[in-house]
Enzyme design. Structure first.
Site, PDB file in Angstrom:
ATOM      1  N   ASP A   1       0.853  -1.181   0.000  1.00  0.00           N
ATOM      2  CA  ASP A   1       0.000   0.000   0.000  1.00  0.00           C
ATOM      3  C   ASP A   1       0.894   1.238   0.000  1.00  0.00           C
ATOM      4  O   ASP A   1       2.112   1.129   0.170  1.00  0.00           O
ATOM      5  CB  ASP A   1      -1.009  -0.003   1.157  1.00  0.00           C
ATOM      6  CG  ASP A   1      -0.382   0.111   2.536  1.00  0.00           C
ATOM      7  OD1 ASP A   1       0.859  -0.055   2.655  1.00  0.00           O
ATOM      8  OD2 ASP A   1      -1.121   0.347   3.504  1.00  0.00           O
TER       9      ASP A   1
ATOM     10  N   PHE B   1       6.296   1.788  -4.498  1.00  0.00           N
ATOM     11  CA  PHE B   1       7.687   1.972  -4.072  1.00  0.00           C
ATOM     12  C   PHE B   1       8.249   3.363  -4.385  1.00  0.00           C
ATOM     13  O   PHE B   1       9.302   3.725  -3.891  1.00  0.00           O
ATOM     14  CB  PHE B   1       8.615   0.909  -4.674  1.00  0.00           C
ATOM     15  CG  PHE B   1       8.350  -0.486  -4.190  1.00  0.00           C
ATOM     16  CD1 PHE B   1       8.775  -0.879  -2.930  1.00  0.00           C
ATOM     17  CD2 PHE B   1       7.664  -1.398  -4.980  1.00  0.00           C
ATOM     18  CE1 PHE B   1       8.526  -2.162  -2.461  1.00  0.00           C
ATOM     19  CE2 PHE B   1       7.411  -2.688  -4.523  1.00  0.00           C
ATOM     20  CZ  PHE B   1       7.837  -3.078  -3.258  1.00  0.00           C
TER      21      PHE B   1
END
Length: 230
Positions: free
Chosen positions: A68, A81
């Site tokens: 998430d 990321f």
């Protein structure tokens, strides 16, 4: 739902996004997010569908699944990321850049903004696309998982060869969706790049060589390689 401007979606995604938002699960998710914002919650990122805005469906060559979004102010911008330019690079992303340097010889970039990968056909997709400030996992099990499961199933059913990068248990939970499609994709699995797991068995992230393996697969299937170093 904040950020859900369907007009910004890259080609190929709109029918699936519209169908989800019109479903009971999608409508409940949108109502939940709108209610949290109305109650004063800080919900990140402002554009939760950013991954689908930058990478057209038929341009996807690599699917990199995250968990998430980052839950700090100014960090997340809708790509798994990735962090906004100027934001300190988080530990997991630092480990990704360390492995990239070891594997492909790329100098660690100054910015953690991975837009450059998304524009080359790397779909940077989290399993859950929104989060509240300081509360990791706060929007889990609210409907996003059904949406991203559907996206993964559609990508796996598409015959164009792709590489699915599954780092950590949350990403690996979607492996069955890919295998069920039976298409000729590559699935590469390793531990999450987080400092807590990047060096641990069964498959340490550091040393996995996934970046070069992605390019070897793409080259073998005539799809062109990713310039990870840009």
């Amino acid at each position: 739902m904040r950020g859900a401007d369907l007009g910004r979606l890259a080609p190929g995604w709109r029918p699936q996004v519209e169908a989800f938002l019109q479903s009971p699960t999608g409508a409940a998710l949108a109502a939940f997010i709108d209610a949290r914002i109305a109650a004063g919650a800080a919900v990140y990122p402002p554009t939760p569908l950013q991954a689908l805005e930058l990478t057209p469906f038929h341009a996807v060559r690599v699917v990199l699944l995250g968990q998430d979004p980052y839950h700090g102010a100014g960090q997340a911008h809708g790509l798994a990321f990735s962090v906004n330019a100027g934001v300190r690079i988080p530990p997991s992303l630092r480990n990704m850049f360390s492995e990239l340097q070891r594997d492909c010889g790329c100098a660690p970039p100054a910015s953690g903004d991975l837009t450059r990968w998304a524009q080359q056909g790397v779909l940077l997709l989290n399993a859950v696309l929104t989060v509240e400030d300081g509360q990791p996992g706060s929007h889990a099990r609210r409907g996003w998982e059904a949406f991203t499961d559907g996206l993964v199933q559609s990508l796996a059913a598409d015959p164009a060869p792709k590489v699915f990068l599954l780092w950590g248990a949350h990403a690996q939970a979607k492996c069955a969706l890919i295998e069920r499609a039976g298409a000729g994709h590559a699935v590469l699995q390793a531990n999450h790049p987080s400092p807590l797991s990047a060096r641990r068995p069964p498959v340490p992230f550091l040393g996995c060589g996934h970046f070069s393996r992605v390019n070897a697969f793409l080259a073998a299937h005539g799809r062109g390689q990713i310039d990870w170093c840009t």
